[in-house]
Enzyme design. Sequence first.
Site, PDB file in Angstrom:
ATOM      1  N   HIS A 116       0.858  -1.182   0.000  1.00 15.49           N
ATOM      2  CA  HIS A 116       0.000   0.000   0.000  1.00 15.49           C
ATOM      3  C   HIS A 116       0.897   1.236   0.000  1.00 15.49           C
ATOM      4  O   HIS A 116       1.868   1.304   0.773  1.00 15.49           O
ATOM      5  CB  HIS A 116      -0.912   0.008   1.224  1.00 15.49           C
ATOM      6  CG  HIS A 116      -1.821   1.190   1.248  1.00 15.49           C
ATOM      7  ND1 HIS A 116      -2.913   1.317   0.406  1.00 15.49           N
ATOM      8  CD2 HIS A 116      -1.786   2.331   1.983  1.00 15.49           C
ATOM      9  CE1 HIS A 116      -3.514   2.471   0.629  1.00 15.49           C
ATOM     10  NE2 HIS A 116      -2.850   3.110   1.585  1.00 15.49           N
ATOM     11  N   GLU A 150     -10.090  -6.570   7.110  1.00 11.70           N
ATOM     12  CA  GLU A 150     -10.156  -5.105   7.207  1.00 11.70           C
ATOM     13  C   GLU A 150      -9.109  -4.484   6.275  1.00 11.70           C
ATOM     14  O   GLU A 150      -7.931  -4.882   6.308  1.00 11.70           O
ATOM     15  CB  GLU A 150      -9.879  -4.686   8.652  1.00 11.70           C
ATOM     16  CG  GLU A 150     -10.279  -3.260   8.951  1.00 11.70           C
ATOM     17  CD  GLU A 150      -9.880  -2.875  10.383  1.00 11.70           C
ATOM     18  OE1 GLU A 150      -9.702  -1.678  10.625  1.00 11.70           O
ATOM     19  OE2 GLU A 150      -9.726  -3.785  11.221  1.00 11.70           O
TER      20      GLU A 150
HETATM   21  C1  GAR Z   1       1.154   1.000  -6.483  1.00 13.68           C
HETATM   22  O1  GAR Z   1       1.536   2.281  -6.050  1.00 13.68           O
HETATM   23  C2  GAR Z   1       0.534   0.222  -5.346  1.00 13.68           C
HETATM   24  O2  GAR Z   1       1.131   0.465  -4.103  1.00 13.68           O
HETATM   25  C3  GAR Z   1      -0.856   0.746  -5.379  1.00 13.68           C
HETATM   26  O3  GAR Z   1      -1.187   0.811  -6.739  1.00 13.68           O
HETATM   27  C4  GAR Z   1       0.000   1.098  -7.472  1.00 13.68           C
HETATM   28  C5  GAR Z   1       0.118   0.086  -8.586  1.00 13.68           C
HETATM   29  O4  GAR Z   1       1.153   0.438  -9.463  1.00 13.68           O
HETATM   30  N1  GAR Z   1      -1.751  -0.085  -4.654  1.00 13.68           N
HETATM   31  C6  GAR Z   1      -2.789   0.370  -3.970  1.00 13.68           C
HETATM   32  O5  GAR Z   1      -3.084   1.543  -3.932  1.00 13.68           O
HETATM   33  C7  GAR Z   1      -3.579  -0.701  -3.243  1.00 13.68           C
HETATM   34  N2  GAR Z   1      -4.377  -0.108  -2.239  1.00 13.68           N
HETATM   35  P1  GAR Z   1       1.761  -0.622 -10.469  1.00 13.68           P
HETATM   36  O6  GAR Z   1       0.575  -1.282 -11.197  1.00 13.68           O
HETATM   37  O7  GAR Z   1       2.589   0.195 -11.409  1.00 13.68           O
HETATM   38  O8  GAR Z   1       2.548  -1.602  -9.674  1.00 13.68           O
END
Ligand code: GAR
Length: 220
Positions: A116, A150
């Site tokens: 996250h 959660e």
């Molecule tokens: C990343 O920043 C990840 O931490 C976030 O989505 C992005 C995906 O980037 N995840 C969340 O926000 C989950 N709650 P990517 O597809 O380039 O790896």
Amino acid sequence: MNRPAHPPRTLAVLVSGTGSNLQAILEASRSGKLPLEPALVVSDRAQAPALDRARQQGVPAFSLERETFPSRSSWESALCEKLDQYRPDLVAMAGFMRVLRAETVQHFAGRLLNIHPSLLPRHPGLHPHRRAIEEGDPEHGATVHLVIPEVDAGPRLARIRVPILPDDTELLLIERTKQAEHRLYPAVLAELASGRLAVTPDTVFWKGARLESPLEFPFS
Ligand code: GAR
């Protein structure tokens, strides 16, 4: 809770979009820095560029689109079935933008990880970078944690910090945080593969002892 019998050897990755974290994991595996075999990649979006990244590296890649199933539970059953076919020791969510039902989380209890983009417990949920800037946080970062029902609340394995600069925009901070995520996720997975870091459904162990606060990885 007892520690797992052996360190993980195989990995499934769940994705929804770009897949830059997946790419970092696949590159670390290919270079030998991460001794985990990527067994399969599953996306909830057929058009996710992440699927192409997996296929280019010869990793089996599948899409299971929620909209093509009559219900959320039937979609999640299909997801469990697909993952179970490959028996991965770990399932890593990497930009997987779905909240899974408690039954599904339970099915993978102690094997399901998420990254996250915030210093959890700060800013769980949506728009963490924007909220960090708006609330005047001096720093931001990313956290790898165990998934529990959660959202973004499971036991934390490790975090990495990035600075928030005076003229930062949300996009700049997203990009800086992603660079840090690409270091953090493969490093955490490598520690799990080495057995120094270990997880059960509700506890994280570091070198045999219960980990009380997350490991901190340096940004540079
Ligand atoms: C990343 O920043 C990840 O931490 C976030 O989505 C992005 C995906 O980037 N995840 C969340 O926000 C989950 N709650 P990517 O597809 O380039 O790896």
